[in-house]
Write an enzyme that holds these catalytic residues in place. Structure first.
Site, PDB file in Angstrom:
ATOM      1  N   HIS A   1       4.028   5.111  -2.251  1.00  0.00           N
ATOM      2  CA  HIS A   1       4.702   3.870  -1.863  1.00  0.00           C
ATOM      3  C   HIS A   1       4.496   3.652  -0.370  1.00  0.00           C
ATOM      4  O   HIS A   1       4.014   4.548   0.327  1.00  0.00           O
ATOM      5  CB  HIS A   1       6.201   3.978  -2.156  1.00  0.00           C
TER       6      HIS A   1
ATOM      7  N   HIS B   1       2.411   3.005   6.779  1.00  0.00           N
ATOM      8  CA  HIS B   1       1.413   3.945   6.256  1.00  0.00           C
ATOM      9  C   HIS B   1       1.787   4.301   4.825  1.00  0.00           C
ATOM     10  O   HIS B   1       2.896   4.011   4.377  1.00  0.00           O
ATOM     11  CB  HIS B   1       1.414   5.227   7.097  1.00  0.00           C
TER      12      HIS B   1
END
Ligand code: 3AM
Length: 189
Positions: free
Chosen positions: A42, A131
């Site tokens: 995720h 990220h």
């Protein structure tokens, strides 16, 4: 009460096909790293920590209201490149980059921060650094970050449309955290 606390964070889901592709690349990483389970990959927008159900209600209310008043349209994200956190010294995290970082993602993180402050949580001091955490370095293992980077192709992984964000719960387990969506907020088409 302590027992009504839950570890929560706000996240954006990743396209299933892209996750599978990334999972195949993560599977060849050495034992010094613990890959994130494919289904758990995720992009974190805001980590809230162990919050009470009351704090969670404020966060959910804030996000819902914010998206009603000032709707955000779906946007595209592109995964490209990789790196280490921290970039110098003993690495802890191997990540895949978001490049370019969509304005929509920054805006969602900003609202996630607004929700935290509305709930009375301490403001985030570190800048948002979007990220995808691919793997974590096991503690006490000597590993050469540059060598590990060379094992992960520096490539474009794909692009997908973000149509929602999710408030996730995280349950820490010996075999790795279990992430579950508590609430999904749709972006306006
Ligand atoms: O997978 P990423 O790195 O995007 O690193 C944790 C993970 O993000 C982060 O929250 C996400 C879900 O667990 N996280 C965990 N503890 C944290 C903390 N104390 C944290 N982020 C900031 N502060």
């Amino acid at each position: 009460a302590l027992e009504d606390r839950r570890r929560c964070f706000l996240a954006v889901a990743i396209d299933e096909k892209i996750k599978e592709e990334i999972g195949r690349a993560a599977a060849v990483l050495p034992r010094a790293l613990r890959p994130v389970a494919v289904e758990s990959l995720h992009v974190t927008l805001r980590f809230y920590g162990e919050i009470t159900s009351r704090e969670r209600a404020v966060i959910e209310g804030y996000l819902g209201e914010s998206l009603r008043r000032d709707p955000l349209s779906p946007f595209f994200l592109r995964l490209r490149g990789r790196g280490l956190f921290p970039s110098r010294g003993a690495p802890r995290v191997l990540w895949i980059g978001l490049s370019p970082v969509a304005d929509g993602l920054i805006e969602l993180a900003r609202r996630g921060e607004g929700a935290a402050v509305a709930a009375g949580l301490p403001p985030e001091r570190r800048p948002f650094s979007p990220h995808l955490t691919l793997a974590r370095f096991r503690e006490g293992q000597k590993s050469d970050g540059q060598e590990i980077l060379s094992l992960l192709p520096d490539r474009f992984w794909g692009e997908w449309a973000v149509k929602s964000l999710s408030l996730m719960s995280s349950t820490l387990r010996p075999q790795g955290p279990l992430y579950r969506p508590l609430r999904v907020f749709d972006l306006k088409e």
